[in-house]
Write an enzyme that holds these catalytic residues in place. Sequence first.
Site, PDB file in Angstrom:
ATOM      1  N   GLY A 129       0.813  -1.213   0.000  1.00 17.92           N
ATOM      2  CA  GLY A 129       0.000   0.000   0.000  1.00 17.92           C
ATOM      3  C   GLY A 129       0.843   1.256   0.000  1.00 17.92           C
ATOM      4  O   GLY A 129       2.042   1.222   0.298  1.00 17.92           O
ATOM      5  N   GLY A 131       0.527   5.615   1.028  1.00 23.05           N
ATOM      6  CA  GLY A 131      -0.243   6.669   1.665  1.00 23.05           C
ATOM      7  C   GLY A 131       0.527   7.962   1.636  1.00 23.05           C
ATOM      8  O   GLY A 131       1.641   8.033   1.099  1.00 23.05           O
ATOM      9  N   MET A 133       1.981   9.473   4.025  1.00 24.99           N
ATOM     10  CA  MET A 133       3.180   9.468   4.855  1.00 24.99           C
ATOM     11  C   MET A 133       4.284   8.590   4.281  1.00 24.99           C
ATOM     12  O   MET A 133       5.430   8.684   4.688  1.00 24.99           O
ATOM     13  CB  MET A 133       2.844   8.990   6.274  1.00 24.99           C
ATOM     14  CG  MET A 133       2.002   9.974   7.052  1.00 24.99           C
ATOM     15  SD  MET A 133       1.493   9.321   8.664  1.00 24.99           S
ATOM     16  CE  MET A 133       3.071   9.132   9.472  1.00 24.99           C
ATOM     17  N   VAL A 136       3.746   1.242   2.489  1.00 23.76           N
ATOM     18  CA  VAL A 136       3.532   0.185   3.470  1.00 23.76           C
ATOM     19  C   VAL A 136       3.899  -1.151   2.827  1.00 23.76           C
ATOM     20  O   VAL A 136       3.474  -1.444   1.700  1.00 23.76           O
ATOM     21  CB  VAL A 136       2.073   0.147   3.957  1.00 23.76           C
ATOM     22  CG1 VAL A 136       1.899  -0.927   5.037  1.00 23.76           C
ATOM     23  CG2 VAL A 136       1.656   1.511   4.511  1.00 23.76           C
ATOM     24  N   LYS A 151       5.413   0.437   7.773  1.00 24.32           N
ATOM     25  CA  LYS A 151       5.285   1.721   7.081  1.00 24.32           C
ATOM     26  C   LYS A 151       6.631   2.444   7.122  1.00 24.32           C
ATOM     27  O   LYS A 151       7.201   2.658   8.200  1.00 24.32           O
ATOM     28  CB  LYS A 151       4.210   2.580   7.740  1.00 24.32           C
ATOM     29  CG  LYS A 151       4.038   3.956   7.111  1.00 24.32           C
ATOM     30  CD  LYS A 151       2.923   4.751   7.764  1.00 24.32           C
ATOM     31  CE  LYS A 151       1.567   4.205   7.407  1.00 24.32           C
ATOM     32  NZ  LYS A 151       0.466   5.089   7.891  1.00 24.32           N
ATOM     33  N   ASP A 245     -10.045  10.973   9.853  1.00 22.87           N
ATOM     34  CA  ASP A 245      -9.824  10.515   8.476  1.00 22.87           C
ATOM     35  C   ASP A 245     -10.395   9.114   8.266  1.00 22.87           C
ATOM     36  O   ASP A 245      -9.761   8.250   7.657  1.00 22.87           O
ATOM     37  CB  ASP A 245      -8.337  10.541   8.128  1.00 22.87           C
ATOM     38  CG  ASP A 245      -8.089  10.564   6.621  1.00 22.87           C
ATOM     39  OD1 ASP A 245      -9.027  10.923   5.881  1.00 22.87           O
ATOM     40  OD2 ASP A 245      -6.981  10.222   6.193  1.00 22.87           O
TER      41      ASP A 245
END
Length: 500
Positions: A129, A131, A133, A136, A151, A245
């Site tokens: 994944g 994101g 930040m 992942v 992460k 969020d």
Amino acid sequence: MSEPRWILELLGEDSRSIELPLTGSLVLGSSRERAGFVLEGQGVDEAHCAIGRTKEGDWAVKDLGSRYGTMLNGTRVAAARLKLGDQLVLGSRRLEVRPVQVAAPAVGSARPSDVPQRIGGYRIERLIGKGAMGAVYLAVQESLRRPVALKLLAARLESDRDFVDRFQAEARAAAALSHPNVVVVYDVGAENGAHYLSMEYMAGGSLEQKLAASGPLPWKAVLTVLADAAAGLAYAESRGIVHRDIKPANLMYSGLGTVKIADLGLATTLEQEASEVGEGGRKVFGTPHFISPEQARGAAVDHRSDLYSLGATAYRLLSGKTSFEGATTRDILRALQNDAPRPLRELVPDLPAELDALVRRLMEKEPAARFPTAEALRRECERLRLVAEHGPALEVKRGARAQLGLGLVLLLVVGASVAWYVTRSATTDSGPRERNTAPGADVRADLPQDDGFMLGKPDKTETQSDEEQVLRERERVAAQALRELAPFLAPDERVRGQYP
């Protein structure tokens, strides 16, 4: 070579899937308490069968003593190995073993060459994944040999010392959070300038990934999602945390099929700074399609803002569409403030009216019009789930039981009053008392005998003993009433310690 990944797909109108566990076992059954993958249907036992990984790296199924057995490709089995394409039948439910389908090459691909093979005791396997930040990865914590989601902070954020310090502090605080519907944070650290955060690996992926792979979810599946997410938000509310969020990408399926909230305790400031949306120089934190109207205005928010976002998430899961569309962020936020979303039942014709009303209430523009708490939402979801499982007759049955309970209360109260009156009468004199009219006579002698209680001084020792018997009788009848009513009371309505 990467490890094989298989899923078990439930066939039928409420189709859903779960990834077979890399470690441990997955229990299939009808009980939400005992089964990791809950199946509703005739002939499905509470804990029907279990699937676990073998020493050779594939999977096997074992029946758990079910009444009607576990059928594998038409044959009843006590235990057997599984292969791709196999079909399991548990009562009236049919499932199929399938390979994991990777929706996009970027997610699920091999570890990029610029990412280290190992960091901080973790062996990085593949990208799962991305994101705001950073990225992942699926990794293995080598000391415990357990899979984790790792992460890694984006390079642009690693150079921000203040951001990194707060990232580590908030990650440590998030690691103290513990709830069955919240993704667990294990560890935070840095090595050779790379900063990482390890979390519980959610084998089922995010609801956004599920939506991309399979399209809109059946309404029963969304009802389960809402109940699980509401339980996690109720915990957050008890800790004074607002997520800010909530969206399909932050709701994850565990390997056992439970929905958990990701980034709780981190999304409040860090994710906001890493992914801000705004217009006209004004900062608005969150994801435009899912934030609440008050959050979009930049106003102070509380737990009810998360409830709105959960409602917007349910809207997307049910319809495959977001509640408000627009070419730009400004268009979306303007529609959020001024317009009503398209009615869900136009997009999902078979949606039950009560679930439609629940989602509309979550998405009310005024916080006071929404559910007051996440716990209130969870209870309503559980009620609707029971009605969906047992039919409208359940409501009638509950109403009849409530009337029966009220009748029992009245009967027991009358019985207690009669018992008290009979006991009281037995303690009083049967004939009239002679009045003493002599000068200086004690006027208290003209009062009824049991009025000694009012004066703080009973006439006889025997009377006090009789009154104690009456009190004991009242207590006995009250205790009996509670025992009789216990089956009709909700757990939080029962009086602790007053019945077995």
